[in-house]
Design an enzyme around this catalytic site. Structure first.
Site, PDB file in Angstrom:
ATOM      1  N   GLU A   1       0.787  -1.234   0.000  1.00 16.07           N
ATOM      2  CA  GLU A   1       0.000   0.000   0.000  1.00 16.07           C
ATOM      3  C   GLU A   1       0.817   1.280   0.000  1.00 16.07           C
ATOM      4  O   GLU A   1       0.826   2.021   0.997  1.00 16.07           O
ATOM      5  CB  GLU A   1      -0.968   0.005   1.185  1.00 16.07           C
ATOM      6  CG  GLU A   1      -1.978  -1.113   1.114  1.00 16.07           C
ATOM      7  CD  GLU A   1      -3.025  -1.041   2.216  1.00 16.07           C
ATOM      8  OE1 GLU A   1      -2.885  -0.218   3.121  1.00 16.07           O
ATOM      9  OE2 GLU A   1      -3.982  -1.823   2.154  1.00 16.07           O
TER      10      GLU A   1
ATOM     11  N   GLU B   1      -5.616  -8.622   0.191  1.00 17.17           N
ATOM     12  CA  GLU B   1      -6.271  -8.412   1.483  1.00 17.17           C
ATOM     13  C   GLU B   1      -7.747  -8.121   1.270  1.00 17.17           C
ATOM     14  O   GLU B   1      -8.108  -7.387   0.355  1.00 17.17           O
ATOM     15  CB  GLU B   1      -5.700  -7.192   2.241  1.00 17.17           C
ATOM     16  CG  GLU B   1      -4.364  -7.386   2.851  1.00 17.17           C
ATOM     17  CD  GLU B   1      -3.866  -6.129   3.562  1.00 17.17           C
ATOM     18  OE1 GLU B   1      -4.695  -5.316   4.019  1.00 17.17           O
ATOM     19  OE2 GLU B   1      -2.636  -5.970   3.642  1.00 17.17           O
TER      20      GLU B   1
HETATM   21  C1  GCO Z   1      -3.804  -1.961   5.434  1.00 21.39           C
HETATM   22  C2  GCO Z   1      -2.823  -2.949   5.783  1.00 21.39           C
HETATM   23  C3  GCO Z   1      -3.232  -3.881   6.881  1.00 21.39           C
HETATM   24  C4  GCO Z   1      -4.426  -3.474   7.727  1.00 21.39           C
HETATM   25  C5  GCO Z   1      -5.713  -3.931   7.124  1.00 21.39           C
HETATM   26  C6  GCO Z   1      -6.933  -3.554   7.918  1.00 21.39           C
HETATM   27  O1  GCO Z   1      -4.511  -2.179   4.482  1.00 21.39           O
HETATM   28  O2  GCO Z   1      -3.916  -0.957   6.125  1.00 21.39           O
HETATM   29  O3  GCO Z   1      -2.267  -3.626   4.720  1.00 21.39           O
HETATM   30  O4  GCO Z   1      -2.065  -3.854   7.583  1.00 21.39           O
HETATM   31  O5  GCO Z   1      -4.319  -4.003   8.981  1.00 21.39           O
HETATM   32  O6  GCO Z   1      -5.854  -3.374   5.864  1.00 21.39           O
HETATM   33  O7  GCO Z   1      -7.041  -2.171   8.023  1.00 21.39           O
END
Ligand code: GCO
Length: 449
Positions: A166, A354
């Site tokens: 990200e 994710e």
């Molecule tokens: C993000 C990260 C994760 C978070 C998940 C939930 O997307 O911020 O990759 O580390 O924990 O997305 O917010």
């Protein structure tokens, strides 16, 4: 419903800082998140919490891998803590730290679970931050050195790499609004500079990994960003949503997929980007564009999105629309249209690196953790993912965030995203109902959805 294509990848994900603990053990260097969370009293993190211990996965990874096996997880995306293996960010290797990842990766493989490695999930070595962090171009070289070390070390054992998690959040939350480490606030020019360095860094890492690997590898992204989906699903509505998803508004440009990835994919910013972005583009040395690598797959983290009307304006949610405790709207259409739009724009095979739902989970009187809201959320999002596939998008896999409850950045331990409940006081793990539900989905290759 009909099953997913044979070989569809089902898995889960986590990150080093959020779950490992052992923040100062065995020669690990400090990271910007160690610094950020220890700098208490500033309201950075709910309750001034930190991940010094978190789920203690550094010591309990075997127990966790056994639980993954029980759930039938086929792929596990973990991240390496850069300062655990290179305490100063570059130079001397901390062999004990690297050994931890050897043991973790080998344990996964021994249990039939394929390890996927993220190289940077936000825990920059403090030593590099002290020299300017992502504002300093030398950090790119340090990252390439680290990537080469990991690629060489895991050659033949790890096939899938995602260099940077990200970039959008690194820029926006870490350098834009003080929510995340390193907690600095830059103007647009500074934010663009960080974006540019991250784009060069993920390319440099991809190149380094490809250079040192003798076995075949796949290098991908783990992007996120604003997803707009059509309020009305006709041609005009869908086009407006596509345009709005990739529009760089002068005051709302930063948290977008294309601010992070167009420079890599197309070697330029969009033609209709605001003037200050086009001005910044002119300052980029032409040779930088030659340094942008191609990626093998597009990993995307999708949680939610916003509906827009036929003119691309936010249409808003009806009163009482379902939200999670973080107030993120439950919006499965963001999964379908997010995938379709990204596939259309970049043409790369997609992996959901994710997706998941934070719930107010608790241990019920019967000793179990019942989480029907998470099950319903996942069910809806997976059906939407399948819709995108049925509409022609090439989606290769789905990794649930997260396997275990863990430290949710600025929200500390208030949020629980896991399939497995963690009692932080005792480190006891309890499989939630959703873990069993997901086990059935995996076992049936989506047939139970
Ligand atoms: C993000 C990260 C994760 C978070 C998940 C939930 O997307 O911020 O990759 O580390 O924990 O997305 O917010």
């Amino acid at each position: 419903m009909s099953t997913f294509p044979e070989g569809f990848i089902w898995g889960a994900a986590c990150s080093s800082y959020q779950s490992e603990g052992a923040w100062n053990e065995d020669g690990k260097g400090r990271s910007i998140w160690d610094d950020f969370t220890h700098f208490t009293g500033q309201g950075h993190v709910t309750g001034d919490e930190n991940a010094d211990v978190s789920c203690d996965s550094y010591h309990r990874y075997k127990e966790d891998v056994a639980l993954m096996k029980q759930v039938g997880i086929k792929t596990f995306r973990l991240s390496i803590s850069w300062p655990r293996v290179l305490p100063a960010g570059t130079g001397a290797v901390n062999a004990v730290g690297l050994d931890f990842y050897d043991r973790f990766v080998d344990e996964l493989i021994a249990n039939g679970i394929e390890p996927w490695l993220t190289l940077y999930h936000w825990d920059l070595p403090s030593a590099l931050q002290e020299k300017g962090g992502w504002l300093n171009r030398e950090t790119i070289d340090a990252f390439a050195e680290y990537a080469a070390l990991i690629g060489k070390h895991f050659d033949g054992r790890v096939k899938y790499y995602m260099p940077i998690n990200e970039p959008e959040c690194i820029v926006f939350l870490g350098h834009g609004n003080l929510e995340h480490a390193p907690g600095i606030k830059l103007d647009n020019e500074g934010l663009l500079k960080v974006y540019h360095h991250l784009a060069l860094a993920q390319s440099a890492a991809a190149r380094a990994l490809r250079t040192v690997s003798t076995a075949p590898i796949m290098v991908g992204t783990a992007l996120c960003g604003r997803i707009c989906y059509p309020e009305t699903e006709d041609k005009a509505g869908i086009e407006a949503a596509y345009e709005a998803t990739f529009k760089l508004w002068p005051d709302n440009w930063c948290f977008t997929f294309n601010a992070a990835f167009d420079t890599t994919a197309f070697k330029k910013y969009p033609d209709d980007a605001p003037a200050f972005i086009k001005d910044f583009e002119k300052t980029i040395p032409p040779s930088d564009w030659d340094l942008m690598e191609k990626f093998d797959f597009m990993g995307v983290n999708i949680y939610n999105g916003v509906p827009v009307d036929r003119s691309g304006k936010p249409a808003g949610f009806p009163a009482g629309h379902p939200k999670n405790p973080l107030k993120w709207p439950v919006s499965p259409k963001s999964m379908q249209y997010g995938i379709e739009f990204l596939y259309r724009r970049y043409g790369l095979p997609i992996v959901i690196t994710e997706n998941g739902q934070s719930c107010n989970d608790l241990v019920f009187l019967d000793g179990q953790v019942h989480d029907p809201a998470r099950i319903d959320f996942l069910h809806r999002y997976l059906l939407a993912l399948k819709d995108a596939m049925d509409n022609g998008a090439d989606v290769r896999g789905y990794l649930h965030w997260s396997f275990l409850d863990n430290f949710e950045w600025a929200k500390g331990y208030d949020e629980r995203f896991g399939l497995v409940y963690v009692d932080y006081a005792t480190q006891k793990r309890i499989l939630k109902d959703s873990a069993q539900w997901y086990a059935d989905v995996i076992q049936s290759n989506g047939g139970t959805l």
